[in-house]
Write a protein that holds these residues in place. Structure first.
Motif, PDB file in Angstrom:
ATOM      1  N   ASP A  63      -9.401   9.418   9.963  1.00 19.88           N
ATOM      2  CA  ASP A  63      -8.475  10.548   9.824  1.00 19.88           C
ATOM      3  C   ASP A  63      -7.171  10.138  10.509  1.00 19.88           C
ATOM      4  O   ASP A  63      -7.063  10.182  11.733  1.00 19.88           O
ATOM      5  N   LEU A  64      -6.214   9.751   9.717  1.00 15.77           N
ATOM      6  CA  LEU A  64      -4.974   9.187  10.274  1.00 15.77           C
ATOM      7  C   LEU A  64      -4.081  10.256  10.892  1.00 15.77           C
ATOM      8  O   LEU A  64      -3.083   9.915  11.537  1.00 15.77           O
ATOM      9  N   ALA A  65      -4.427  11.524  10.710  1.00 17.52           N
ATOM     10  CA  ALA A  65      -3.676  12.582  11.390  1.00 17.52           C
ATOM     11  C   ALA A  65      -4.253  12.876  12.765  1.00 17.52           C
ATOM     12  O   ALA A  65      -3.702  13.680  13.519  1.00 17.52           O
ATOM     13  N   ASP A  66      -5.373  12.225  13.086  1.00 22.17           N
ATOM     14  CA  ASP A  66      -6.022  12.415  14.382  1.00 22.17           C
ATOM     15  C   ASP A  66      -5.634  11.254  15.303  1.00 22.17           C
ATOM     16  O   ASP A  66      -5.870  10.080  14.951  1.00 22.17           O
ATOM     17  N   PRO A  67      -5.030  11.525  16.453  1.00 18.04           N
ATOM     18  CA  PRO A  67      -4.505  10.430  17.280  1.00 18.04           C
ATOM     19  C   PRO A  67      -5.548   9.381  17.657  1.00 18.04           C
ATOM     20  O   PRO A  67      -5.247   8.180  17.631  1.00 18.04           O
ATOM     21  N   ALA A  68      -6.783   9.812  17.960  1.00 18.57           N
ATOM     22  CA  ALA A  68      -7.791   8.829  18.379  1.00 18.57           C
ATOM     23  C   ALA A  68      -8.205   7.949  17.192  1.00 18.57           C
ATOM     24  O   ALA A  68      -8.334   6.721  17.316  1.00 18.57           O
ATOM     25  N   SER A  69      -8.417   8.568  16.054  1.00 19.31           N
ATOM     26  CA  SER A  69      -8.819   7.827  14.864  1.00 19.31           C
ATOM     27  C   SER A  69      -7.686   6.887  14.422  1.00 19.31           C
ATOM     28  O   SER A  69      -7.919   5.736  14.015  1.00 19.31           O
ATOM     29  N   LEU A  70      -6.453   7.375  14.538  1.00 15.91           N
ATOM     30  CA  LEU A  70      -5.302   6.542  14.182  1.00 15.91           C
ATOM     31  C   LEU A  70      -5.194   5.339  15.127  1.00 15.91           C
ATOM     32  O   LEU A  70      -4.967   4.204  14.677  1.00 15.91           O
ATOM     33  N   ALA A  71      -5.370   5.576  16.415  1.00 13.63           N
ATOM     34  CA  ALA A  71      -5.258   4.476  17.381  1.00 13.63           C
ATOM     35  C   ALA A  71      -6.337   3.431  17.125  1.00 13.63           C
ATOM     36  O   ALA A  71      -6.088   2.220  17.198  1.00 13.63           O
ATOM     37  N   GLN A  72      -7.537   3.898  16.798  1.00 11.11           N
ATOM     38  CA  GLN A  72      -8.634   2.961  16.533  1.00 11.11           C
ATOM     39  C   GLN A  72      -8.336   2.154  15.260  1.00 11.11           C
ATOM     40  O   GLN A  72      -8.546   0.942  15.209  1.00 11.11           O
ATOM     41  N   THR A  73      -7.792   2.825  14.256  1.00 10.44           N
ATOM     42  CA  THR A  73      -7.427   2.125  13.016  1.00 10.44           C
ATOM     43  C   THR A  73      -6.332   1.095  13.285  1.00 10.44           C
ATOM     44  O   THR A  73      -6.416  -0.057  12.826  1.00 10.44           O
ATOM     45  N   ALA A  74      -5.330   1.500  14.030  1.00 10.56           N
ATOM     46  CA  ALA A  74      -4.215   0.588  14.329  1.00 10.56           C
ATOM     47  C   ALA A  74      -4.728  -0.650  15.070  1.00 10.56           C
ATOM     48  O   ALA A  74      -4.331  -1.783  14.759  1.00 10.56           O
ATOM     49  N   ALA A  75      -5.618  -0.442  16.028  1.00 12.80           N
ATOM     50  CA  ALA A  75      -6.133  -1.579  16.806  1.00 12.80           C
ATOM     51  C   ALA A  75      -6.960  -2.503  15.921  1.00 12.80           C
ATOM     52  O   ALA A  75      -6.859  -3.737  16.002  1.00 12.80           O
ATOM     53  N   THR A  76      -7.775  -1.922  15.050  1.00 10.97           N
ATOM     54  CA  THR A  76      -8.605  -2.741  14.146  1.00 10.97           C
ATOM     55  C   THR A  76      -7.723  -3.585  13.226  1.00 10.97           C
ATOM     56  O   THR A  76      -7.955  -4.780  13.037  1.00 10.97           O
ATOM     57  N   LEU A  77      -6.698  -2.967  12.665  1.00 15.33           N
ATOM     58  CA  LEU A  77      -5.826  -3.696  11.734  1.00 15.33           C
ATOM     59  C   LEU A  77      -5.016  -4.761  12.478  1.00 15.33           C
ATOM     60  O   LEU A  77      -4.850  -5.884  11.993  1.00 15.33           O
ATOM     61  N   ALA A  78      -4.537  -4.414  13.665  1.00 15.23           N
ATOM     62  CA  ALA A  78      -3.701  -5.363  14.424  1.00 15.23           C
ATOM     63  C   ALA A  78      -4.472  -6.632  14.753  1.00 15.23           C
ATOM     64  O   ALA A  78      -3.883  -7.707  14.889  1.00 15.23           O
ATOM     65  N   ALA A  79      -5.802  -6.507  14.862  1.00 15.43           N
ATOM     66  CA  ALA A  79      -6.621  -7.659  15.266  1.00 15.43           C
ATOM     67  C   ALA A  79      -6.988  -8.553  14.084  1.00 15.43           C
ATOM     68  O   ALA A  79      -7.690  -9.550  14.263  1.00 15.43           O
ATOM     69  N   ASN A  80      -6.511  -8.202  12.886  1.00 13.48           N
ATOM     70  CA  ASN A  80      -6.924  -8.957  11.699  1.00 13.48           C
ATOM     71  C   ASN A  80      -5.758  -9.800  11.161  1.00 13.48           C
ATOM     72  O   ASN A  80      -4.866  -9.282  10.467  1.00 13.48           O
ATOM     73  N   PRO A  81      -5.749 -11.104  11.433  1.00 13.14           N
ATOM     74  CA  PRO A  81      -4.608 -11.931  11.032  1.00 13.14           C
ATOM     75  C   PRO A  81      -4.543 -12.234   9.543  1.00 13.14           C
ATOM     76  O   PRO A  81      -3.556 -12.809   9.072  1.00 13.14           O
ATOM     77  N   ARG A  82      -5.560 -11.829   8.781  1.00 14.98           N
ATOM     78  CA  ARG A  82      -5.504 -12.079   7.326  1.00 14.98           C
ATOM     79  C   ARG A  82      -4.646 -11.055   6.600  1.00 14.98           C
ATOM     80  O   ARG A  82      -4.302 -11.246   5.437  1.00 14.98           O
ATOM     81  N   ILE A  83      -4.314  -9.960   7.271  1.00 11.05           N
ATOM     82  CA  ILE A  83      -3.567  -8.901   6.570  1.00 11.05           C
ATOM     83  C   ILE A  83      -2.123  -9.349   6.319  1.00 11.05           C
ATOM     84  O   ILE A  83      -1.419  -9.741   7.240  1.00 11.05           O
ATOM     85  N   GLU A  84      -1.714  -9.277   5.056  1.00  8.92           N
ATOM     86  CA  GLU A  84      -0.340  -9.663   4.685  1.00  8.92           C
ATOM     87  C   GLU A  84       0.430  -8.522   4.035  1.00  8.92           C
ATOM     88  O   GLU A  84       1.644  -8.604   3.880  1.00  8.92           O
ATOM     89  N   VAL A  85      -0.306  -7.491   3.628  1.00  9.22           N
ATOM     90  CA  VAL A  85       0.347  -6.379   2.922  1.00  9.22           C
ATOM     91  C   VAL A  85      -0.144  -5.067   3.521  1.00  9.22           C
ATOM     92  O   VAL A  85      -1.351  -4.886   3.737  1.00  9.22           O
ATOM     93  N   LEU A  86       0.796  -4.173   3.791  1.00 12.78           N
ATOM     94  CA  LEU A  86       0.453  -2.818   4.238  1.00 12.78           C
ATOM     95  C   LEU A  86       1.110  -1.832   3.276  1.00 12.78           C
ATOM     96  O   LEU A  86       2.342  -1.823   3.149  1.00 12.78           O
ATOM     97  N   VAL A  87       0.293  -1.031   2.613  1.00 13.16           N
ATOM     98  CA  VAL A  87       0.837   0.050   1.780  1.00 13.16           C
ATOM     99  C   VAL A  87       0.627   1.355   2.541  1.00 13.16           C
ATOM    100  O   VAL A  87      -0.493   1.868   2.645  1.00 13.16           O
TER     101      VAL A  87
END
Ligand SMILES: NC(=O)C1=CN([C@@H]2O[C@H](COP(=O)(O)OP(=O)(O)OC[C@H]3O[C@@H](n4cnc5c(N)ncnc54)[C@H](OP(=O)(O)O)[C@@H]3O)[C@@H](O)[C@H]2O)C=CC1
Ligand SMILES: CC(=O)[C@H](N)C(=O)O
Length: 260
Positions: A63-87
C-alpha cells in the motif's frame, strides 16, 4: 557470460495503465516487478506475462499510501541493482468539490500521487546515477495543466508530477538517466468509477483505450520526448505553450514591482 535482462518496476500494475505498461515493457525484453495492493491481480498478470512474453514478473504487494509499506517498498527496490526502469504510475483520483470532500480523500491523493512517487524515485535514483543508466516514467495527467471544479487536489498532485519531472530532467541532463512525464487525457480505466465520476458518464469520443494511451506514450519515449501528451497531434501547441511559460518566467526577473 549471458547478462540478465534488465528489470522494470511498474507501480499500480494491477489494473489499467500500469498493467498495459507491464505488458509492453515485457514485450520489450524487461523482467518486471509489479507493485500494487491487489495480489490476485498481480499474480494473474505475472502469469500472463510469463506465458505471452517469456519474461519473469515478480510481484510486490504494497500500500504505497501507507508510510511503513512505502518505506519497505523503497528499501527493497533500492537494494536491487538490476532495476533500470521505474514507471511511477500508481495513482488515485477523488473528484469532488474541495470544501465538502473528506479530508482523507485529499490526503490519500497527496500520499499516493506525490509522496510515493517522490520516495520511490529517491530510492532508485542513486543507483541509476551510480550506473549512469536508468529510465523514470512519471504518469501525470492533462489535469496537471488545467483544473476543473472537483479536481483541485488531483490537479495539484499532477501539476507536482509534471514540475518534479521537469526538475529532474534539468538535474539529470547529460547523464544516462532519462525522465519522461506522460500526461494522459481521459483513458478507459477503473480510476473513473472510483473517482466519483463514472466512466459511463464521459463522452465516449473523448476517451482513449488504455492500449492506445500506453503505446502512444511509448512512441513519444522512443522519439526522445521529455513530456508526452498521448492524444496531442499538434506538437506546435505544446511548444508554443512552453515558450509562453518560459517567457512569462523570464519577465518576472526584474526585481521591481510592476507599475500598477
Ligand atoms: N485513466 C485516466 O483517465 C487517466 C489516468 N491518469 C493516471 O494514470 C495512472 C494510472 O491510473 P489508471 O490506470 O487510470 O487507474 P486504475 O485505477 O486502473 O489503476 C490505479 C493503479 O494504482 C494502484 N493503486 C491505487 N492505490 C494504491 C495504493 N494505495 N498503493 C499501491 N497501489 C495503489 C491500483 O492498484 P491496487 O488497487 O491493486 O492497489 C491500480 O493498479 C494514475 O496515476 C492516474 O492518475 C492520468 C490521466 C488520465
Ligand atoms: C480521473 C481523472 O481525472 C483522470 N485520471 C485524469 O487525470 O483525467
Amino acid at each position: 557470460m549471458p547478462t540478465e535482462p534488465s528489470l522494470a518496476v511498474v507501480t499500480g500494475a494491477s489494473s489499467g495503465i500500469g498493467a498495459v505498461y507491464a505488458d509492453r515493457l515485457a514485450a520489450r525484453g524487461h523482467d518486471l516487478i509489479l507493485v500494487a495492493r491487489r495480489a490476485d491481480r498481480l499474480q494473474a498478470l505475472a502469469a500472463r506475462i510469463a506465458e505471452t512474453h517469456g519474461r519473469k514478473a515478480d510481484i510486490h504487494v504494497a500500500d504505497l499510501a501507507d508510510p511503513a509499506s512505502l518505506a519497505q517498498t523503497a528499501a527493497t527496490l533500492a537494494a536491487n541493482p538490476r532495476i533500470e526502469v521505474l514507471v511511477n504510475n500508481a495513482g488515485l483520483a477523488k473528484l469532488a468539490p474541495f470544501g465538502t470532500a473528506p479530508l482523507a480523500d485529499s490526503l490519500s491523493q497527496i500520499a499516493l500521487n506525490i509522496t510515493s512517487l517522490t520516495q520511490l524515485t529517491q530510492a532508485l535514483l542513486p543507483g541509476f546515477l551510480a550506473r549512469n543508466r536508468g529510465l523514470i516514467i512519471n504518469i501525470a495527467s492533462v489535469l496537471g495543466l488545467e483544473v476543473l471544479p472537483g479536481s483541485a487536489v488531483y490537479s495539484g498532485t499532477k501539476g507536482f508530477v509534471l514540475n518534479f519531472s521537469r526538475g529532474l530532467q534539468k538535474e539529470l541532463a547529460g547523464s544516462g538517466v532519462k525522465v519522461q512525464a506522460v500526461l494522459p487525457a481521459a483513458t478507459a480505466t477503473e480510476i473513473w468509477d472510483n473517482s466519483g465520476v463514472p466512466l459511463a458518464s464521459l463522452d465516449t469520443g473523448m476517451v482513449m483505450t488504455v492500449e492506445n494511451m500506453v503505446d502512444a506514450a511509448l512512441a513519444g519515449l522512443d522519439q526522445g520526448e521529455a513530456v508526452t501528451i498521448p492524444p496531442l497531434a499538434d506538437l506546435g501547441l505544446w511548444q508554443r505553450a512552453e515558450a509562453a511559460r518560459l517567457a512569462l518566467f523570464e519577465a518576472t526577473r526584474t526585481g521591481r514591482p510592476a507599475p500598477r
